[in-house]
Design a protein around this motif. Structure first.
Motif, PDB file in Angstrom:
ATOM      1  N   GLU A  23     -34.977  71.237 -31.209  1.00 16.05           N
ATOM      2  CA  GLU A  23     -36.523  70.924 -30.935  1.00 16.05           C
ATOM      3  C   GLU A  23     -36.142  68.799 -30.028  1.00 16.05           C
ATOM      4  OE1 GLU A  23     -40.680  68.444 -32.022  1.00 16.05           O
ATOM      5  OE2 GLU A  23     -39.301  69.337 -33.445  1.00 16.05           O
ATOM      6  N   GLY A  24     -35.131  68.234 -30.940  1.00 19.81           N
ATOM      7  CA  GLY A  24     -35.224  67.067 -31.033  1.00 19.81           C
ATOM      8  C   GLY A  24     -34.129  66.840 -29.307  1.00 19.81           C
ATOM      9  N   ILE A  25     -32.729  67.865 -29.469  1.00 23.98           N
ATOM     10  CA  ILE A  25     -32.216  67.845 -28.741  1.00 23.98           C
ATOM     11  C   ILE A  25     -32.820  68.432 -26.715  1.00 23.98           C
ATOM     12  CG2 ILE A  25     -29.897  69.167 -27.169  1.00 23.98           C
ATOM     13  CD1 ILE A  25     -29.155  69.417 -30.341  1.00 23.98           C
ATOM     14  N   LYS A  26     -33.627  69.264 -27.159  1.00 24.07           N
ATOM     15  CA  LYS A  26     -34.350  70.026 -25.975  1.00 24.07           C
ATOM     16  C   LYS A  26     -35.913  69.103 -25.317  1.00 24.07           C
ATOM     17  CE  LYS A  26     -37.886  73.822 -24.821  1.00 24.07           C
ATOM     18  NZ  LYS A  26     -38.128  74.708 -25.645  1.00 24.07           N
ATOM     19  N   ASN A  27     -36.273  68.247 -26.368  1.00 25.74           N
ATOM     20  CA  ASN A  27     -37.183  67.023 -26.480  1.00 25.74           C
ATOM     21  C   ASN A  27     -36.666  65.366 -25.138  1.00 25.74           C
ATOM     22  OD1 ASN A  27     -38.940  68.926 -25.811  1.00 25.74           O
ATOM     23  ND2 ASN A  27     -39.510  68.636 -27.971  1.00 25.74           N
ATOM     24  N   ASP A  28     -35.213  65.845 -25.431  1.00 19.30           N
ATOM     25  CA  ASP A  28     -34.225  64.073 -25.580  1.00 19.30           C
ATOM     26  C   ASP A  28     -34.447  62.871 -25.787  1.00 19.30           C
ATOM     27  OD1 ASP A  28     -33.097  65.319 -22.646  1.00 19.30           O
ATOM     28  OD2 ASP A  28     -34.951  65.372 -21.762  1.00 19.30           O
ATOM     29  N   ILE A  29     -35.392  63.875 -27.247  1.00 20.42           N
ATOM     30  CA  ILE A  29     -35.439  62.784 -28.354  1.00 20.42           C
ATOM     31  C   ILE A  29     -34.493  62.103 -28.570  1.00 20.42           C
ATOM     32  CG2 ILE A  29     -36.308  62.476 -31.023  1.00 20.42           C
ATOM     33  CD1 ILE A  29     -38.018  63.117 -28.866  1.00 20.42           C
ATOM     34  N   PHE A  30     -33.014  62.649 -28.558  1.00 16.74           N
ATOM     35  CA  PHE A  30     -31.734  61.416 -28.936  1.00 16.74           C
ATOM     36  C   PHE A  30     -31.422  60.360 -27.450  1.00 16.74           C
ATOM     37  CE2 PHE A  30     -31.718  65.142 -31.190  1.00 16.74           C
ATOM     38  CZ  PHE A  30     -32.687  64.859 -32.103  1.00 16.74           C
ATOM     39  N   PHE A  39     -40.424  56.278 -28.718  1.00 14.37           N
ATOM     40  CA  PHE A  39     -39.995  55.816 -29.782  1.00 14.37           C
ATOM     41  C   PHE A  39     -40.903  55.152 -31.067  1.00 14.37           C
ATOM     42  CE2 PHE A  39     -37.618  52.587 -33.150  1.00 14.37           C
ATOM     43  CZ  PHE A  39     -37.263  53.801 -33.724  1.00 14.37           C
ATOM     44  N   LYS A  40     -41.741  54.413 -29.860  1.00 19.89           N
ATOM     45  CA  LYS A  40     -42.427  53.430 -31.388  1.00 19.89           C
ATOM     46  C   LYS A  40     -43.213  54.896 -32.110  1.00 19.89           C
ATOM     47  CE  LYS A  40     -44.614  49.310 -29.954  1.00 19.89           C
ATOM     48  NZ  LYS A  40     -44.872  48.897 -29.052  1.00 19.89           N
ATOM     49  N   LYS A  41     -43.579  55.878 -30.943  1.00 18.52           N
ATOM     50  CA  LYS A  41     -44.772  56.988 -31.814  1.00 18.52           C
ATOM     51  C   LYS A  41     -44.473  57.715 -32.691  1.00 18.52           C
ATOM     52  CE  LYS A  41     -47.298  57.740 -27.418  1.00 18.52           C
ATOM     53  NZ  LYS A  41     -47.312  58.581 -26.091  1.00 18.52           N
ATOM     54  N   ILE A  42     -42.533  57.868 -32.708  1.00 20.17           N
ATOM     55  CA  ILE A  42     -41.824  58.507 -33.407  1.00 20.17           C
ATOM     56  C   ILE A  42     -41.710  57.996 -34.943  1.00 20.17           C
ATOM     57  CG2 ILE A  42     -39.188  59.410 -34.351  1.00 20.17           C
ATOM     58  CD1 ILE A  42     -39.210  59.649 -31.418  1.00 20.17           C
TER      59      ILE A  42
END
Length: 352
Positions: A23-30, A39-42
């Motif tokens: 999920e993180g990779i798909k949504n470019d989280i990293f 990031f503040k939301k995370i």
């Protein structure tokens, strides 16, 4: 069958981690900026879930660091000016004491060799360090004992090491002023993230200390706390780990902490019963009141490699005794370990 890791940490990943990684990779989280709204939301979401899941009161604050080892150093630098007391019952509580000595603190060591803490020994100090679960030797401190220490010490800051205990071993958060853990044990995540929780008393103590000594640079408590209030960190943090912790907290909250504690107790009973009834194994900690529920340590009449290698051939990976300990094995019992996997391990141990 895939390998199952019963090592005391790093250990078995929580079963949902691979999905959260995707999920993180798909949504470019990293790849997002650590100063971004995303990031503040995370961070904010993870903070909220930690508070909900662990029943953290409003007057406690949360900061993210690299490890529990780093948090030892931050506690000594930021909360102690002259002296501290350390209740030592294994290698990790001893290391915290050693950190204090290295930082030229007048630290006192109270050593407990396979016995529970004696509150009659303990006196008021700037900071008193205790351990919820000593990973090296498989010794735990129950909630009632922590409460009794709190009742005796009105003025001291109490720091609780929860690295291999939380969320599986319960305690009352308000009985301590600061507690901390890393995520590679009970939370079933890759290593590289430490979580430091500290109350407003710690903030006030730090304010009185800061003019008198160096309390750190990027990771001074003042700087960490200032950034935490806007859901940021002083430096570029481990975004991957914070995101994964937030997601695994979702999963654990669905299970429920009470169920996690109940299943931990059931699984530990299976393991200790297997050890008691085995001709080649014996409990390292005899007193059931302080036997760890999450890191089970057993003496072995044969070399520990006999058990480690035979179980490895079955894709069951257990740990050896800590450090130089010989003829000893350690078995992790974390939320990532299902009842079925513990039952399988017990069956295979019985055959050896």
């Amino acid at each position: 069958m895939k390998k199952i890791f019963f090592t005391p940490g790093p250990s078995q990943l929580f079963h949902t981690v691979s999905d959260h990684l995707k999920e993180g990779i798909k949504n470019d989280i990293f790849s997002i900026s650590h100063r971004s709204i995303e990031f503040k939301k995370i961070y904010e979401s993870c903070d909220y879930k930690l508070r909900s899941f662990l029943d953290i009161p409003e007057n406690y604050n949360i900061s993210f660091l690299s490890s529990a080892n780093e948090i030892w150093e931050r506690i000594i630098q930021n909360l102690v000016i002259n002296s501290s007391s350390h209740l030592v019952n294994g290698a990790f509580s001893k290391k915290f004491y050693d950190f204090a000595i290295i930082n030229k603190i007048n630290a006192k060591e109270y050593y407990y060799d396979k016995v529970e803490y004696n509150i009659n020994d303990i006196e008021e100090d700037e900071l008193v360090a205790i351990t919820l679960n000593e990973t090296s030797r498989g010794i735990m401190c129950d909630s009632n004992k922590i409460s009794s220490i709190r009742k005796k010490l009105n003025d001291s800051l109490i720091a609780l090491d929860c690295v291999s205990g939380i969320p599986s071993i319960p305690f009352k958060v308000s009985d301590v002023d600061t507690f901390y853990f890393s995520v590679q044990k009970c939370f079933g995540l890759p290593s590289g993230l430490g979580v430091w929780i500290y109350n407003d008393r710690c903030i006030e103590k730090n304010k009185s200390i800061s003019p008198k000594k160096i309390t750190g640079t990027y990771h001074s408590l003042e700087n960490l706390h200032k950034k935490s209030k806007i859901f940021q960190t002083p430096e570029t943090p481990n975004v991957l780990a914070i995101f994964l912790l937030s997601r695994v907290l979702d999963d654990m909250m669905k299970i429920g902490r009470e169920r996690i504690i109940r299943e931990t107790n059931y699984k530990s009973a299976l393991l200790y019963n297997t050890i008691k009834n085995h001709n080649l194994l014996s409990e390292y900690i005899k007193d059931q009141e302080i036997q760890s529920k999450t890191v089970i340590v057993s003496n072995t009449k044969k070399e520990s490699e006999y058990f480690i290698e035979n179980l490895k051939n079955k894709n069951l990976i257990i740990g050896k005794g800590y450090g130089s300990a010989q003829n000893q094995i350690r078995i992790a019992n974390f939320p990532a370990h299902s009842k079925e996997s513990i039952e399988l391990l017990c069956d295979e141990l019985t055959k050896l």
